[in-house]
Motif scaffolding. Structure first.
Motif, PDB file in Angstrom:
ATOM      1  N   VAL A 313       0.956  -1.208   0.037  1.00  0.00           N
ATOM      2  CA  VAL A 313       0.160   0.135  -0.029  1.00  0.00           C
ATOM      3  C   VAL A 313       0.938   1.278  -0.168  1.00  0.00           C
ATOM      4  O   VAL A 313       0.675   2.353  -0.678  1.00  0.00           O
ATOM      5  CB  VAL A 313      -1.068  -0.107   1.013  1.00  0.00           C
ATOM      6  CG1 VAL A 313      -1.803   1.528   1.299  1.00  0.00           C
ATOM      7  CG2 VAL A 313      -1.790  -1.193   1.163  1.00  0.00           C
ATOM      8  N   ARG A 315       3.959   1.447  -1.175  1.00  0.00           N
ATOM      9  CA  ARG A 315       4.709   1.707  -2.308  1.00  0.00           C
ATOM     10  C   ARG A 315       3.277   2.274  -3.469  1.00  0.00           C
ATOM     11  O   ARG A 315       3.679   3.129  -4.208  1.00  0.00           O
ATOM     12  CB  ARG A 315       4.948   0.318  -3.008  1.00  0.00           C
ATOM     13  CG  ARG A 315       6.056  -0.274  -2.251  1.00  0.00           C
ATOM     14  CD  ARG A 315       7.490   0.363  -2.606  1.00  0.00           C
ATOM     15  NE  ARG A 315       7.823   0.341  -4.043  1.00  0.00           N
ATOM     16  CZ  ARG A 315       8.094  -0.901  -4.594  1.00  0.00           C
ATOM     17  NH1 ARG A 315       8.510  -1.671  -3.871  1.00  0.00           N
ATOM     18  NH2 ARG A 315       8.564  -0.791  -5.742  1.00  0.00           N
ATOM     19  N   SER A 316       2.148   1.656  -3.325  1.00  0.00           N
ATOM     20  CA  SER A 316       1.133   2.229  -4.165  1.00  0.00           C
ATOM     21  C   SER A 316       0.664   3.704  -3.956  1.00  0.00           C
ATOM     22  O   SER A 316       0.090   4.416  -4.961  1.00  0.00           O
ATOM     23  CB  SER A 316      -0.141   1.352  -4.036  1.00  0.00           C
ATOM     24  OG  SER A 316      -0.719   1.729  -2.719  1.00  0.00           O
ATOM     25  N   PRO A 408       5.143  -4.258  -5.571  1.00  0.00           N
ATOM     26  CA  PRO A 408       3.963  -4.430  -4.993  1.00  0.00           C
ATOM     27  C   PRO A 408       3.054  -5.103  -5.453  1.00  0.00           C
ATOM     28  O   PRO A 408       2.113  -5.622  -4.601  1.00  0.00           O
ATOM     29  CB  PRO A 408       3.519  -2.766  -5.033  1.00  0.00           C
ATOM     30  CG  PRO A 408       4.546  -2.157  -5.951  1.00  0.00           C
ATOM     31  CD  PRO A 408       5.708  -3.087  -6.352  1.00  0.00           C
ATOM     32  N   ALA A 409       2.943  -5.295  -6.712  1.00  0.00           N
ATOM     33  CA  ALA A 409       1.780  -6.225  -7.151  1.00  0.00           C
ATOM     34  C   ALA A 409       1.961  -7.844  -6.572  1.00  0.00           C
ATOM     35  O   ALA A 409       1.101  -8.218  -6.457  1.00  0.00           O
ATOM     36  CB  ALA A 409       1.986  -6.353  -8.776  1.00  0.00           C
ATOM     37  N   MET A 412       0.989  -7.714  -3.047  1.00  0.00           N
ATOM     38  CA  MET A 412      -0.488  -7.713  -2.696  1.00  0.00           C
ATOM     39  C   MET A 412      -1.138  -8.927  -3.189  1.00  0.00           C
ATOM     40  O   MET A 412      -2.271  -9.356  -2.680  1.00  0.00           O
ATOM     41  CB  MET A 412      -1.011  -6.324  -3.851  1.00  0.00           C
ATOM     42  CG  MET A 412      -0.990  -5.250  -3.191  1.00  0.00           C
ATOM     43  SD  MET A 412      -1.407  -3.815  -4.341  1.00  0.00           S
ATOM     44  CE  MET A 412      -1.301  -2.457  -3.307  1.00  0.00           C
ATOM     45  N   ARG A 413      -0.346 -10.030  -3.790  1.00  0.00           N
ATOM     46  CA  ARG A 413      -1.172 -11.207  -4.151  1.00  0.00           C
ATOM     47  C   ARG A 413      -1.301 -11.792  -2.660  1.00  0.00           C
ATOM     48  O   ARG A 413      -0.197 -12.153  -2.020  1.00  0.00           O
ATOM     49  CB  ARG A 413      -0.395 -11.892  -5.005  1.00  0.00           C
ATOM     50  CG  ARG A 413      -1.230 -12.409  -6.221  1.00  0.00           C
ATOM     51  CD  ARG A 413      -0.132 -12.686  -7.228  1.00  0.00           C
ATOM     52  NE  ARG A 413       0.160 -11.476  -7.998  1.00  0.00           N
ATOM     53  CZ  ARG A 413       1.448 -11.658  -8.691  1.00  0.00           C
ATOM     54  NH1 ARG A 413       2.436 -12.482  -8.192  1.00  0.00           N
ATOM     55  NH2 ARG A 413       2.001 -10.347  -9.383  1.00  0.00           N
TER      56      ARG A 413
END
Lengths: 875, 224
Positions: A313, A315-316, A408-409, A412-413
């Motif tokens: 989050v 990072r996003s 980050p992707a 997040m998984r």
């Protein structure tokens, strides 16, 4: 337009709003982390402090009793004749230099034969200085004693003086009588007064007694002085006087074969004897910190896993990888700092308890010392804290890198596995590191000038073996997984699930097993070293100790014990009924190349049935006594111990010059033998020679062979009743004593091993918690499939057991390699002892059992706790 | 000027292609729904546009900025200034209160304290969580958490919001309210919005629906 800066560093904000609050929210984990660091630092610091305090007692007070001397003159061997003092004064002429002769010996108090007492004989002026130095004298009760204090307080030869510690520990007050035993002599003296402690100066050692110099010489039959302390006057002429006097003193020292040293140099040269022992302890204490580092790494990894989504989050929202990495590093530093501060406090407390044990070992094995109060110096604090902070920084760097670099992707998984050291998957690297370890073992030791040899290559090899072994740990997961499947049976769901996890180990599995393997490996390797030492020592004792009775002067078996038996005494014992033969030995301390060592003057029976059996490493052509009597190339033949050979870099066939009161003597080394009783080394010549060189017919040790049918116990009783001041031990008692001392030496080692394994198993718990958090999705699935909380906990327990088994296998393999390095490289290089490699299988079994039981319990508890998951809750 | 221009975007995980030559444009202030079955590549497309995943080929332009030309720090700055994300599982920072969660992106941008407070107060009112402003995420309901997430996304006044199943974890009534909120605020702030959804209901606030299947956009510019 909003006022904005494009280069905002979010680290401090992350620290105050995210990290700090996590600490508060998860205070239990925070405390555990702090305690891990604190424990590591505490063990490290406490051993350093206790080491220092245990050896600092040497000389601090006694070397200064005559008034903080500038130099001391001492003979390389034997005593300085009384007449030399007059010559010295004459040579110095009108130079205002203070010369204070000192006689030093050891004795025991009757009824307390386990504690050596250092008895210092001082002349009148020096005694007055000592009183001033100490801060006065107190306690004479009678008028006569009161009169004795002052200019004539040493008029009587039966008055002794000591410090508060001596008085309190023995319950002796001023005016009390006490019986001092010097070798075979017994003297009743009166405590003249107690020297007051001066709070600004080192405390007066607990075992120190001061007495009038001529009286002591008379009491102990010493015809010279042990050393002369030299003091230059204070004031404007000091430098000039020092310059002129030093020149003269140097010349005198050289002419007589004496040594001219500052008190600091003397202290350094003596304490160097135990340097290797203390270095080993320091390295062992580093073990606790190393295992702690693995543990923090695991804990930090667990924290990273737990906060993965949060970091995604961040990072996003635009937090950069560098800012994330910095915030983790700051977190590691902060934990390191706080843990280290706590560690210093705990370490200070631990040191208080440890100093006695280390002091006793140093006393027994090396030299007489008294433990001083633990002093917490800033340098020590900073060094230990630096170590703690560095350990936590190292531990956090890799998880921090993982945290920052994982996209980050991916983070997040949900349930995405990750973490662990990529390094631990590089098997070629593990093999390369082990090969580097083997190569390092060939590096020769680094010899510090007149100090101990430091086996640099050995230590490097040890580190490489440990690191290489831990990198290769992954190879054991598949076999363990297969074994678990087979043992559990195909239908057993829990073992199948646990085995499936182990078949494809995550980074965390590898890291945990590696941490465990390092702790087990290092502890078991120490076990191998101790077992090898014990087995070699036992075999050596069995071969060496053939006599029925052993007689020596009073006091413990310290090599610094200077008690001797006069000629008449040992002759009387030899002629006692039942005695069939004797071996005698006279030990002298002497200094060669600036290093203290021991000269053994041997005179042993050559009867083949009961002759002394040396353990030869390089035997003389003739191993009988004749070999020592017959001059070899006009030189006195000598045998040397392995330690002596290592310390002075000489071996069979070499020559050396021995300093003696009768001048330097040329010796030819004709034999090299094993000796595990004396780390300072020993040079053995026949007593026929030393009798002349030292004008001395006394001995220090006597081995008695009895006629068939004679009872050793009975004869021991007879000797004790005739010579109450002597220490008489039967063969069995001496063997028991030797092993007791041996185990006492390694007592600290055992404690440290325990701490290392405890830390490692705690790490297993933390790592499993991390794994289960990471696998929350799986746990939810398991619950939805009908698994109970207990079943999930059992699965975790099996998985934990699997990791523990991998750690044990890896650890034991590491220990075999590390044991080899310790025995074949480090030990010969630092102690000069050849040991027989021995694996303590029982100890290994106990270690494995403790590890498995603890791992199972910890894993079950962690599993049970983490099995309580709710599918609708987020991480 | 277009808010978003995606051109021939490709992305694979290992040997499995996820996005196959995907092209898409969004006007400023436009709301578009991105639909399709699980595994069709919707979330991957969203992640690539938001700069939290890197495409293998093609180009993405947000406003004037070409994402392919940005390094990791550049993408971080893009997320600080231009593109915000709203997640299905809200992803509020658990250690921060409602107010702090909304304020956090403004800290990152270095917005001055006065303006920060002003913006946060306004957003708290706009999303209707005035009474919960000092609460922490674990004290909030799902609807409240998503309101806060929307306020956080809007705090930086982004050119575009990417919403991944914004109502997917909410009951229908709360979902309705959240959609109304998104519509109102998107209009008020003139923010473009690309919403990944499985729900036809969501499309009611969108001007267009695009559908993905097996990594391709099947249909484009379906007017609602």
């Amino acid at each position: 337009m909003p006022a904005a800066t494009e280069t905002v560093d979010a680290t401090s904000w992350l620290w105050s709003h995210i990290v700090w609050r996590h600490w508060l929210r998860e205070w239990k984990l925070t405390i555990v982390l702090l305690l891990i660091i604190a424990l590591g630092v505490a063990v490290f610091l406490s051993i350093r402090l206790a080491n220092k305090a245990a050896v600092s007692g040497f000389g601090m007070f006694t070397e200064s009793v005559s008034g903080e001397s500038d130099f001391q003159l001492r003979p390389s061997a034997g005593l300085i004749p009384n007449r030399s003092l007059r010559d010295l004064r004459h040579r110095l002429g009108s130079l205002p230099v203070g010369l204070f002769p000192v006689v030093e010996t050891t004795g025991v108090i009757a009824g307390d034969d386990e504690r050596l007492v250092r008895v210092i004989g001082l002349d009148l002026v020096a005694m007055q200085n000592a009183v001033n130095y100490a801060g006065g004298i107190s306690g004479p009760q009678s008028n006569a004693q009161r009169e004795a204090v002052g200019p004539t307080f040493l008029n009587t030869d039966t008055l002794v003086f000591s410090g508060d510690a001596f008085s309190q520990s023995r319950g002796i007050s001023a005016g009390d009588e006490l019986t001092l035993l010097f070798g075979d002599r017994e003297v009743t003296v009166e405590m003249g007064g107690i020297l007051a402690e001066n709070p600004n100066l080192p405390s007066i050692p607990e075992n120190l007694v001061l007495v009038d110099l001529p009286s002591l010489q008379q009491l102990t039959d010493m015809s010279g002085v042990s050393r002369i302390e030299v003091r230059f006057p204070e004031g404007a002429f000091r430098t000039e006087v020092e310059f002129d006097a030093s020149e003269i003193l140097d010349a005198i020292a050289e002419e007589n074969g004496w040594l001219l040293e500052t008190p600091e140099q003397r202290k350094e040269s003596v304490t160097q004897m135990s340097a290797a022992f203390r270095l080993n302890l320091t390295i062992l204490s580093g073990l606790a910190l190393l295992v702690g580092t693995y543990l923090i790494m695991q804990a930090m990894e667990a924290a990273v896993i737990k906060r993965r989504a949060e970091m995604a989050v961040l990072r996003s929202l635009g937090v950069t990888p560098l800012e994330i990495r910095k915030s983790w590093v700051v977190e590691g530093l902060a934990i390191g700092m706080m843990g280290s501060v706590l560690g210093v406090v705990i370490g200070f407390g631990l040191a208080q308890g440890m100093v006695g044990a280390i002091g006793r070992t140093v006393n027994t094995l090396y030299y007489e010392t008294t433990s001083n109060a633990i002093r917490l110096e800033l340098g020590e604090i900073l060094f230990s804290m630096g170590f703690g902070v560095l350990a936590s920084l190292v531990a956090v760097l890799i998880p921090a890198r993982d945290a920052a670099l994982t996209p980050p992707a991916q983070m997040m998984r949900r349930g995405a596995p990750g973490g662990g050291l990529l390094l631990l998957r590089q098997r070629w690297l593990g093999i390369a590191v082990i090969l580097a370890g083997l190569a390092s073992s060939l590096i020769p030791p680094w010899v510090i000038k007149s100090g101990p040899a430091v086996p640099i290559g050995g230590y490097m090899a040890a580190v490489f073996m440990v690191v290489g072994g831990s990198i290769l740990i992954g190879v054991f997961f598949r076999p363990v997984s297969r074994a678990m499947r087979q043992i559990g049976g195909r239908r057993e769901a829990r073992s199948r699930y646990a085995a499936s996890q182990l078949a494809r180990p995550a980074g965390r599995h590898l890291l945990t097993a590696a941490g465990l393997a390092v702790a087990i490996g290092m502890s078991a390797a120490m076990g191998i070293l101790v077992a090898s030492f014990e087995s070699t020592l036992t075999a050596w004792i069995q071969q060496i100790l053939k006599a029925d009775l052993y007689v020596s002067g009073g006091g413990n078996s310290s090599v610094d014990n200077r008690s001797s038996l006069a000629f008449d005494t040992w002759q009387r014992i030899e002629k006692m009924p039942g005695v069939s033969g004797v071996d005698v030995l006279r030990q002298y301390r002497f200094t060669l190349d600036g290093k203290d060592t021991v000269l053994g003057a041997s005179d042993y029976s050559d009867d083949l049935d009961r002759t002394l059996q040396m353990v030869w490493l390089d035997a003389p052509r003739d191993t009988s006594e004749k070999n020592l009597l017959k001059l070899f190339d006009d030189k006195t033949p000598a045998w040397i111990s392995e330690s002596f050979s290592r310390r002075f870099a000489v071996t069979k066939g070499d020559s050396l010059t021995l300093p003696t009161p009768a001048g330097p003597k040329s010796l030819s080394i004709t034999g090299l033998y094993a000796d595990y009783g004396n780390e300072a080394g020993m040079l053995v010549v026949h007593r026929n020679f030393t009798r002349d060189w030292f004008s001395d017919d006394s001995i220090t040790n006597m081995a008695l062979y009895l006629e068939a049918g004679s009872d050793p116990e009975e004869l021991a009783k007879t000797i004790r009743s005739t010579f109450p001041s002597l220490k008489v031990q039967t063969n069995r008692r001496l063997r028991e004593d030797s092993l007791r001392i041996f185990h006492q030496t390694f007592a600290v080692t055992y404690a440290l091993e325990g701490i290392a394994v405890l830390i490692a198993v705690s790490g297993l718990g933390l790592a499993l918690a991390g794994l289960l958090i990471e696998r929350k999705e799986e746990l939810i699935t398991l619950k939805s499939l009908g698994s109970t909380r207990k079943e999930i906990a059992s699965g975790a327990m099996l998985e934990g057991l699997g990791i523990a088994v991998v750690g044990l296998i890896g650890g034991f393999l590491i220990s075999f390699a590390l044991g080899w390095v310790l025995i074949e490289v480090i030990n010969p290089q630092s102690f000069g002892w050849t040991l027989t490699y021995r694996v303590p299988w029982t100890m290994f079994g106990v270690l494995a059992l403790i590890t498995l039981v603890t791992a199972a319990a910890v894993a079950y508890l962690v599993g049970y706790r983490n099995a309580e998951v709710k599918s609708d809750r987020e991480d | 000027m277009k808010a978003l221009q995606v051109s021939r975007l490709t992305k694979s995980y290992g040997s499995v292609p996820i996005l196959k030559e995907v092209s898409l444009t969004l006007d400023c202030g436009e709301r578009v729904a991105l639909m399709g079955p699980s595994g069709s590549g919707k979330s991957t497309l969203l992640n690539c546009i938001g700069g939290i995943d890197r495409p293998d080929g093609g180009s993405i332009q947000v406003g004037q900025v070409d994402l392919g030309a940005l390094d990791e720090d550049g993408l971080c700055h893009l997320r600080r200034k231009t593109v915000s994300t709203v997640f299905q599982f809200f992803h509020l920072l658990p250690t921060l209160s409602v107010r702090e969660n909304i304020e956090f992106p403004l800290h990152l941008r270095g917005v001055e304290a006065t303006e920060r407070l002003e913006r946060v107060e306004k957003l708290i009112k706009e999303v209707g969580v005035e009474s919960r402003s000092e609460a922490y995420p674990h004290e909030l309901s799902g609807g409240e958490m998503q309101r806060v997430a929307i306020a956080r996304a809007l705090s930086i006044r982004p050119r575009m919001i990417l919403a991944d199943e914004p109502t997917g974890n909410l009951d229908s009534k709360t979902g309705e309210a959240i959609l109304d909120l998104l519509e109102t605020l998107s209009d008020r702030h003139e923010t473009a919005m690309l919403m990944v959804t499985h729900s036809r209901e969501v499309t009611r606030i969108c001007s267009r629906v695009v559908e993905m299947r097996d990594g391709r956009l099947l249909e484009e510019d379906i007017a609602v």
